[in-house]
Write a protein that holds these residues in place. Structure first.
Motif, short mmCIF file in Angstrom:
data_model
loop_
_atom_site.label_atom_id
_atom_site.label_comp_id
_atom_site.label_asym_id
_atom_site.label_seq_id
_atom_site.Cartn_x
_atom_site.Cartn_y
_atom_site.Cartn_z
N VAL A 246 0.81 -1.04 0.01
CA VAL A 246 -0.13 0.30 -0.01
C VAL A 246 0.95 1.19 0.05
CG1 VAL A 246 -1.92 1.27 1.21
CG2 VAL A 246 -1.81 -1.18 1.02
N LYS A 247 0.58 2.24 -0.95
CA LYS A 247 1.46 3.38 -0.78
C LYS A 247 0.85 4.25 -0.15
CE LYS A 247 2.82 6.82 -4.51
NZ LYS A 247 2.77 7.03 -5.95
N ASP A 248 -0.31 4.51 -0.06
CA ASP A 248 -1.03 5.49 0.84
C ASP A 248 -2.21 4.86 1.63
OD1 ASP A 248 -2.59 7.80 1.95
OD2 ASP A 248 -2.12 8.86 0.09
N ARG A 249 -2.13 4.70 2.87
CA ARG A 249 -2.62 4.11 3.73
C ARG A 249 -4.27 4.69 3.71
NH1 ARG A 249 1.47 3.39 8.26
NH2 ARG A 249 2.50 1.70 7.34
N THR B 115 2.35 -4.10 -10.11
CA THR B 115 2.14 -4.17 -8.54
C THR B 115 3.41 -4.54 -7.90
OG1 THR B 115 -0.15 -4.11 -9.41
CG2 THR B 115 0.32 -4.85 -7.24
N THR C 282 -5.77 6.49 1.35
CA THR C 282 -6.53 6.28 0.27
C THR C 282 -6.48 4.76 -0.42
OG1 THR C 282 -4.83 6.38 -1.32
CG2 THR C 282 -6.15 8.55 -0.76
N GLU D 151 -4.25 3.37 -2.01
CA GLU D 151 -3.55 3.29 -3.21
C GLU D 151 -2.30 2.13 -3.18
OE1 GLU D 151 -0.73 5.99 -6.32
OE2 GLU D 151 -1.69 6.93 -4.47
N ILE D 152 -2.49 1.10 -4.19
CA ILE D 152 -1.33 0.25 -4.27
C ILE D 152 0.00 0.86 -4.96
CG2 ILE D 152 -0.94 -1.90 -5.23
CD1 ILE D 152 -3.11 -2.00 -2.97
N ALA D 153 0.98 0.42 -4.32
CA ALA D 153 2.36 0.85 -4.88
C ALA D 153 2.40 0.13 -6.31
CB ALA D 153 3.30 0.41 -3.75
#
Length: 117
Positions: free
Chosen positions: A23-26, A39, A28, A30-32
Protein backbone atom coordinates in the motif's frame (compact mmCIF):
# COMPACT_ATOMS: atom_id res chain seq x y z
CA UNK A 1 20.32 4.89 -2.73
CA UNK A 2 22.97 2.20 -2.40
CA UNK A 3 21.74 -1.38 -2.59
CA UNK A 4 23.70 -4.04 -0.72
CA UNK A 5 23.36 -7.66 -1.91
CA UNK A 6 22.27 -10.09 0.82
CA UNK A 7 23.84 -13.55 0.90
CA UNK A 8 21.15 -16.19 1.37
CA UNK A 9 23.36 -19.24 0.82
CA UNK A 10 23.60 -20.10 4.54
CA UNK A 11 19.98 -19.23 5.40
CA UNK A 12 16.74 -21.12 5.70
CA UNK A 13 13.87 -18.95 4.49
CA UNK A 14 10.15 -19.61 4.98
CA UNK A 15 7.04 -17.53 4.44
CA UNK A 16 5.88 -15.91 7.68
CA UNK A 17 2.83 -14.14 6.19
CA UNK A 18 1.14 -14.60 2.82
CA UNK A 19 1.95 -11.98 0.14
CA UNK A 20 -0.16 -8.83 0.06
CA UNK A 21 -0.17 -5.83 -2.27
CA UNK A 22 2.07 -3.02 -0.98
CA UNK A 23 0.00 0.00 0.00
CA UNK A 24 1.45 3.34 -1.10
CA UNK A 25 -1.06 5.52 0.76
CA UNK A 26 -2.91 4.07 3.75
CA UNK A 27 -5.50 6.85 3.70
CA UNK A 28 -6.60 6.20 0.13
CA UNK A 29 -5.65 2.53 -0.14
CA UNK A 30 -3.57 3.27 -3.25
CA UNK A 31 -1.43 0.27 -4.23
CA UNK A 32 2.30 0.82 -4.87
CA UNK A 33 3.65 0.32 -8.38
CA UNK A 34 7.25 0.15 -9.58
CA UNK A 35 8.62 2.47 -12.26
CA UNK A 36 7.28 0.14 -14.98
CA UNK A 37 3.73 0.17 -13.56
CA UNK A 38 3.95 -3.32 -12.07
CA UNK A 39 2.17 -3.94 -8.76
CA UNK A 40 4.51 -4.36 -5.79
CA UNK A 41 3.84 -7.02 -3.20
CA UNK A 42 4.99 -7.37 0.42
CA UNK A 43 6.11 -10.83 1.52
CA UNK A 44 7.12 -11.40 5.13
CA UNK A 45 9.67 -14.18 5.55
CA UNK A 46 11.45 -15.87 8.42
CA UNK A 47 15.15 -15.55 7.61
CA UNK A 48 17.08 -18.05 9.72
CA UNK A 49 20.86 -18.40 9.88
CA UNK A 50 22.85 -20.53 12.35
CA UNK A 51 23.30 -17.42 14.53
CA UNK A 52 19.91 -15.68 14.41
CA UNK A 53 16.34 -15.60 13.16
CA UNK A 54 14.58 -12.49 11.86
CA UNK A 55 11.29 -11.64 10.20
CA UNK A 56 11.95 -9.58 7.08
CA UNK A 57 9.39 -7.64 5.04
CA UNK A 58 10.36 -7.91 1.39
CA UNK A 59 9.08 -5.81 -1.48
CA UNK A 60 8.76 -7.94 -4.62
CA UNK A 61 7.22 -7.22 -8.05
CA UNK A 62 4.02 -9.24 -8.40
CA UNK A 63 5.28 -11.41 -11.32
CA UNK A 64 8.18 -12.53 -9.08
CA UNK A 65 5.93 -13.97 -6.37
CA UNK A 66 5.17 -17.70 -6.63
CA UNK A 67 1.53 -18.67 -6.37
CA UNK A 68 0.28 -20.45 -3.24
CA UNK A 69 2.80 -18.96 -0.83
CA UNK A 70 1.36 -19.69 2.60
CA UNK A 71 2.80 -19.51 6.09
CA UNK A 72 5.60 -22.05 6.50
CA UNK A 73 6.31 -22.52 2.78
CA UNK A 74 10.09 -22.82 2.23
CA UNK A 75 11.23 -20.30 -0.38
CA UNK A 76 14.25 -19.17 -2.37
CA UNK A 77 14.98 -15.45 -2.65
CA UNK A 78 16.37 -14.17 -5.94
CA UNK A 79 18.23 -10.87 -6.09
CA UNK A 80 17.74 -9.92 -2.42
CA UNK A 81 19.18 -6.50 -1.61
CA UNK A 82 19.09 -4.24 1.44
CA UNK A 83 18.87 -0.44 1.33
CA UNK A 84 19.12 2.00 4.21
CA UNK A 85 16.37 4.64 4.38
CA UNK A 86 15.67 7.73 6.42
CA UNK A 87 12.79 10.19 6.46
CA UNK A 88 11.29 12.91 8.59
CA UNK A 89 7.58 13.12 9.40
CA UNK A 90 6.11 15.72 11.75
CA UNK A 91 9.59 16.58 12.98
CA UNK A 92 10.42 12.96 13.86
CA UNK A 93 13.34 11.32 12.11
CA UNK A 94 12.91 7.66 11.27
CA UNK A 95 15.33 5.25 9.68
CA UNK A 96 15.64 1.58 8.86
CA UNK A 97 16.58 -0.99 6.27
CA UNK A 98 14.34 -1.90 3.35
CA UNK A 99 14.61 -5.31 1.68
CA UNK A 100 13.73 -5.94 -1.94
CA UNK A 101 13.90 -9.12 -4.02
CA UNK A 102 13.44 -9.85 -7.69
CA UNK A 103 11.56 -13.07 -6.86
CA UNK A 104 10.29 -15.25 -4.01
CA UNK A 105 10.00 -18.80 -5.29
CA UNK A 106 8.34 -21.70 -3.48
CA UNK A 107 10.60 -24.66 -2.78
CA UNK A 108 7.65 -26.84 -1.68
CA UNK A 109 7.05 -28.23 -5.19
CA UNK A 110 10.75 -29.06 -5.54
CA UNK A 111 10.69 -30.87 -2.20
CA UNK A 112 7.59 -32.85 -3.18
CA UNK A 113 9.13 -33.82 -6.52
CA UNK A 114 12.33 -35.08 -4.89
CA UNK A 115 10.35 -37.13 -2.33
CA UNK A 116 8.33 -38.75 -5.12
CA UNK A 117 11.49 -39.81 -6.97
Amino acid sequence: MRQIPVDTSNATVMVAKAPQPKVKDRRTGEIALDKDGITLMVVEVMFSTPDEVEILKLTVPQPGVSEDLTMGTPVALTGLVASAWENEFNGQKRHGIAFRAVAVTSLAAAGSASKAA
